[in-house]
Design a protein around this motif. Structure first.
Motif, PDB file in Angstrom:
ATOM      1  N   ARG A  82      91.163 -27.390  94.616  1.00  0.00           N
ATOM      2  CA  ARG A  82      90.350 -28.612  94.571  1.00  0.00           C
ATOM      3  C   ARG A  82      90.165 -29.070  93.127  1.00  0.00           C
ATOM      4  O   ARG A  82      90.211 -30.261  92.829  1.00  0.00           O
ATOM      5  N   ASP A  83      89.966 -28.118  92.207  1.00  0.00           N
ATOM      6  CA  ASP A  83      89.815 -28.462  90.797  1.00  0.00           C
ATOM      7  C   ASP A  83      91.096 -29.105  90.268  1.00  0.00           C
ATOM      8  O   ASP A  83      91.052 -30.100  89.551  1.00  0.00           O
ATOM      9  N   ALA A  84      92.238 -28.551  90.641  1.00  0.00           N
ATOM     10  CA  ALA A  84      93.522 -29.080  90.168  1.00  0.00           C
ATOM     11  C   ALA A  84      93.793 -30.488  90.704  1.00  0.00           C
ATOM     12  O   ALA A  84      94.422 -31.303  90.031  1.00  0.00           O
ATOM     13  N   GLN A  85      93.321 -30.779  91.904  1.00  0.00           N
ATOM     14  CA  GLN A  85      93.591 -32.073  92.531  1.00  0.00           C
ATOM     15  C   GLN A  85      92.481 -33.095  92.326  1.00  0.00           C
ATOM     16  O   GLN A  85      92.647 -34.257  92.695  1.00  0.00           O
ATOM     17  N   ALA A  86      91.383 -32.694  91.734  1.00  0.00           N
ATOM     18  CA  ALA A  86      90.219 -33.574  91.619  1.00  0.00           C
ATOM     19  C   ALA A  86      90.493 -34.765  90.703  1.00  0.00           C
ATOM     20  O   ALA A  86      91.077 -34.628  89.636  1.00  0.00           O
ATOM     21  N   ALA A  87      90.045 -35.916  91.149  1.00  0.00           N
ATOM     22  CA  ALA A  87      90.151 -37.123  90.336  1.00  0.00           C
ATOM     23  C   ALA A  87      89.037 -37.170  89.296  1.00  0.00           C
ATOM     24  O   ALA A  87      89.167 -37.788  88.255  1.00  0.00           O
ATOM     25  N   GLY A  88      87.927 -36.495  89.585  1.00  0.00           N
ATOM     26  CA  GLY A  88      86.796 -36.461  88.671  1.00  0.00           C
ATOM     27  C   GLY A  88      86.125 -35.101  88.713  1.00  0.00           C
ATOM     28  O   GLY A  88      86.343 -34.313  89.635  1.00  0.00           O
ATOM     29  N   ASP A  89      85.321 -34.839  87.702  1.00  0.00           N
ATOM     30  CA  ASP A  89      84.672 -33.536  87.593  1.00  0.00           C
ATOM     31  C   ASP A  89      83.800 -33.209  88.800  1.00  0.00           C
ATOM     32  O   ASP A  89      83.734 -32.065  89.236  1.00  0.00           O
ATOM     33  N   GLN A  90      83.120 -34.202  89.356  1.00  0.00           N
ATOM     34  CA  GLN A  90      82.218 -33.957  90.478  1.00  0.00           C
ATOM     35  C   GLN A  90      82.955 -33.514  91.739  1.00  0.00           C
ATOM     36  O   GLN A  90      82.396 -32.852  92.596  1.00  0.00           O
ATOM     37  N   GLU A  91      84.230 -33.880  91.860  1.00  0.00           N
ATOM     38  CA  GLU A  91      85.017 -33.511  93.034  1.00  0.00           C
ATOM     39  C   GLU A  91      85.557 -32.088  92.958  1.00  0.00           C
ATOM     40  O   GLU A  91      86.046 -31.557  93.946  1.00  0.00           O
ATOM     41  N   ALA A  92      85.479 -31.473  91.784  1.00  0.00           N
ATOM     42  CA  ALA A  92      86.098 -30.170  91.581  1.00  0.00           C
ATOM     43  C   ALA A  92      85.365 -29.045  92.298  1.00  0.00           C
ATOM     44  O   ALA A  92      85.976 -28.047  92.648  1.00  0.00           O
ATOM     45  N   ALA A  93      84.085 -29.195  92.493  1.00  0.00           N
ATOM     46  CA  ALA A  93      83.313 -28.121  93.125  1.00  0.00           C
ATOM     47  C   ALA A  93      82.168 -28.716  93.917  1.00  0.00           C
ATOM     48  O   ALA A  93      81.658 -29.782  93.605  1.00  0.00           O
ATOM     49  N   GLU A 115      87.102 -19.572  83.917  1.00  0.00           N
ATOM     50  CA  GLU A 115      87.607 -20.776  84.586  1.00  0.00           C
ATOM     51  C   GLU A 115      86.615 -21.259  85.646  1.00  0.00           C
ATOM     52  O   GLU A 115      86.351 -22.458  85.766  1.00  0.00           O
ATOM     53  N   LEU A 116      86.055 -20.344  86.415  1.00  0.00           N
ATOM     54  CA  LEU A 116      85.060 -20.733  87.427  1.00  0.00           C
ATOM     55  C   LEU A 116      83.805 -21.300  86.773  1.00  0.00           C
ATOM     56  O   LEU A 116      83.203 -22.248  87.283  1.00  0.00           O
ATOM     57  N   VAL A 117      83.404 -20.743  85.635  1.00  0.00           N
ATOM     58  CA  VAL A 117      82.247 -21.276  84.906  1.00  0.00           C
ATOM     59  C   VAL A 117      82.538 -22.703  84.467  1.00  0.00           C
ATOM     60  O   VAL A 117      81.712 -23.604  84.641  1.00  0.00           O
ATOM     61  N   ARG A 118      83.727 -22.947  83.908  1.00  0.00           N
ATOM     62  CA  ARG A 118      84.093 -24.301  83.471  1.00  0.00           C
ATOM     63  C   ARG A 118      84.087 -25.282  84.641  1.00  0.00           C
ATOM     64  O   ARG A 118      83.590 -26.399  84.518  1.00  0.00           O
ATOM     65  N   ILE A 119      84.660 -24.865  85.760  1.00  0.00           N
ATOM     66  CA  ILE A 119      84.711 -25.744  86.935  1.00  0.00           C
ATOM     67  C   ILE A 119      83.292 -26.126  87.365  1.00  0.00           C
ATOM     68  O   ILE A 119      82.995 -27.295  87.598  1.00  0.00           O
ATOM     69  N   ALA A 120      82.422 -25.138  87.456  1.00  0.00           N
ATOM     70  CA  ALA A 120      81.044 -25.398  87.900  1.00  0.00           C
ATOM     71  C   ALA A 120      80.295 -26.276  86.892  1.00  0.00           C
ATOM     72  O   ALA A 120      79.575 -27.203  87.284  1.00  0.00           O
ATOM     73  N   LEU A 121      80.452 -26.015  85.599  1.00  0.00           N
ATOM     74  CA  LEU A 121      79.766 -26.825  84.597  1.00  0.00           C
ATOM     75  C   LEU A 121      80.250 -28.268  84.627  1.00  0.00           C
ATOM     76  O   LEU A 121      79.441 -29.196  84.554  1.00  0.00           O
ATOM     77  N   ARG A 122      81.553 -28.464  84.741  1.00  0.00           N
ATOM     78  CA  ARG A 122      82.089 -29.836  84.806  1.00  0.00           C
ATOM     79  C   ARG A 122      81.588 -30.564  86.033  1.00  0.00           C
ATOM     80  O   ARG A 122      81.429 -31.782  86.013  1.00  0.00           O
ATOM     81  N   GLY A 142      78.708 -30.227  87.285  1.00  0.00           N
ATOM     82  CA  GLY A 142      77.256 -30.367  87.222  1.00  0.00           C
ATOM     83  C   GLY A 142      76.517 -29.348  88.069  1.00  0.00           C
ATOM     84  O   GLY A 142      75.457 -29.655  88.623  1.00  0.00           O
ATOM     85  N   LEU A 143      77.060 -28.143  88.169  1.00  0.00           N
ATOM     86  CA  LEU A 143      76.473 -27.082  88.994  1.00  0.00           C
ATOM     87  C   LEU A 143      76.099 -25.881  88.119  1.00  0.00           C
ATOM     88  O   LEU A 143      76.777 -24.845  88.133  1.00  0.00           O
ATOM     89  N   PRO A 144      75.022 -25.989  87.343  1.00  0.00           N
ATOM     90  CA  PRO A 144      74.676 -24.897  86.429  1.00  0.00           C
ATOM     91  C   PRO A 144      74.332 -23.580  87.136  1.00  0.00           C
ATOM     92  O   PRO A 144      74.628 -22.506  86.609  1.00  0.00           O
ATOM     93  N   GLU A 145      73.722 -23.643  88.308  1.00  0.00           N
ATOM     94  CA  GLU A 145      73.401 -22.402  89.026  1.00  0.00           C
ATOM     95  C   GLU A 145      74.681 -21.666  89.419  1.00  0.00           C
ATOM     96  O   GLU A 145      74.788 -20.451  89.265  1.00  0.00           O
ATOM     97  N   GLN A 146      75.676 -22.399  89.884  1.00  0.00           N
ATOM     98  CA  GLN A 146      76.942 -21.786  90.279  1.00  0.00           C
ATOM     99  C   GLN A 146      77.682 -21.254  89.055  1.00  0.00           C
ATOM    100  O   GLN A 146      78.316 -20.204  89.115  1.00  0.00           O
ATOM    101  N   ALA A 147      77.580 -21.972  87.941  1.00  0.00           N
ATOM    102  CA  ALA A 147      78.187 -21.489  86.698  1.00  0.00           C
ATOM    103  C   ALA A 147      77.549 -20.160  86.290  1.00  0.00           C
ATOM    104  O   ALA A 147      78.248 -19.232  85.872  1.00  0.00           O
ATOM    105  N   GLY A 148      76.246 -20.067  86.438  1.00  0.00           N
ATOM    106  CA  GLY A 148      75.549 -18.817  86.121  1.00  0.00           C
ATOM    107  C   GLY A 148      75.968 -17.675  87.032  1.00  0.00           C
ATOM    108  O   GLY A 148      76.111 -16.527  86.584  1.00  0.00           O
ATOM    109  N   ARG A 149      76.194 -17.971  88.296  1.00  0.00           N
ATOM    110  CA  ARG A 149      76.637 -16.937  89.241  1.00  0.00           C
ATOM    111  C   ARG A 149      78.038 -16.440  88.878  1.00  0.00           C
ATOM    112  O   ARG A 149      78.322 -15.245  88.933  1.00  0.00           O
ATOM    113  N   ALA A 150      78.922 -17.362  88.495  1.00  0.00           N
ATOM    114  CA  ALA A 150      80.273 -16.969  88.081  1.00  0.00           C
ATOM    115  C   ALA A 150      80.222 -16.150  86.799  1.00  0.00           C
ATOM    116  O   ALA A 150      80.949 -15.156  86.651  1.00  0.00           O
ATOM    117  N   ALA A 151      79.359 -16.550  85.875  1.00  0.00           N
ATOM    118  CA  ALA A 151      79.207 -15.800  84.624  1.00  0.00           C
ATOM    119  C   ALA A 151      78.691 -14.391  84.898  1.00  0.00           C
ATOM    120  O   ALA A 151      79.168 -13.420  84.299  1.00  0.00           O
TER     121      ALA A 151
END
Length: 135
Positions: free
Chosen positions: A16-27, A53-60, A62-71
């Motif tokens: 989904r991240d690879a195919q996303a047109a925008g950051d919000q569509e990635a996760a 990579e998962l942290v970057r996807i979540a941050l882009r 706008g999902l800081p909680e998910q970024a924290g979980r990946a970290a």
């Protein structure tokens, strides 16, 4: 060969991240992958660089909680694998991504290039950083 559900969840997020047109569509915060983090680290064992990579996807997205979980999953792998340089470097990298600190990102880049020695004694996750592999 049997594919585990967690591997399919990971593949879905990466695709989904690879195919996303925008950051919000990635996760999506409702993705099953985020629900099993940080307890799930098995695929990170094969490729610790997936953590940052998962942290970057979540941050882009706008999902800081998910970024924290990946970290946290990356940190957990580093604590459980103190001699695995790539896990140690990934843990430093996720912390740098979360902090947004240019100095932290440079330090993470050095950790990736040279392994735990570039972290300095006792500076890796869990106090690991012994050894010398850098210049």
């Amino acid at each position: 060969m049997r594919v585990a559900v967690d591997e399919l969840l990971l593949a879905d997020v990466l695709l989904r991240d690879a195919q996303a047109a925008g950051d919000q569509e990635a996760a999506d915060p409702g993705d099953g992958l985020w629900a099993i983090l940080p307890d799930w680290i098995r695929p990170l064992c094969y490729e610790p660089g997936l953590g940052p990579e998962l942290v970057r996807i979540a941050l882009r997205a706008g999902l800081p909680e998910q970024a924290g979980r990946a970290a946290e999953a990356s940190r957990l792998l580093a604590v459980r694998s103190p001699r695995l340089a790539s896990a140690q470097a990934a843990a430093v990298h996720v912390d740098a991504l979360l902090s947004g600190s240019p100095g932290g990102l440079r330090r993470a880049g050095g950790a990736v290039a040279f392994g735990p020695a570039s972290l300095g004694p006792g500076r890796g996750p869990g106090g690991h950083g012994e050894g010398h592999r850098g210049p």
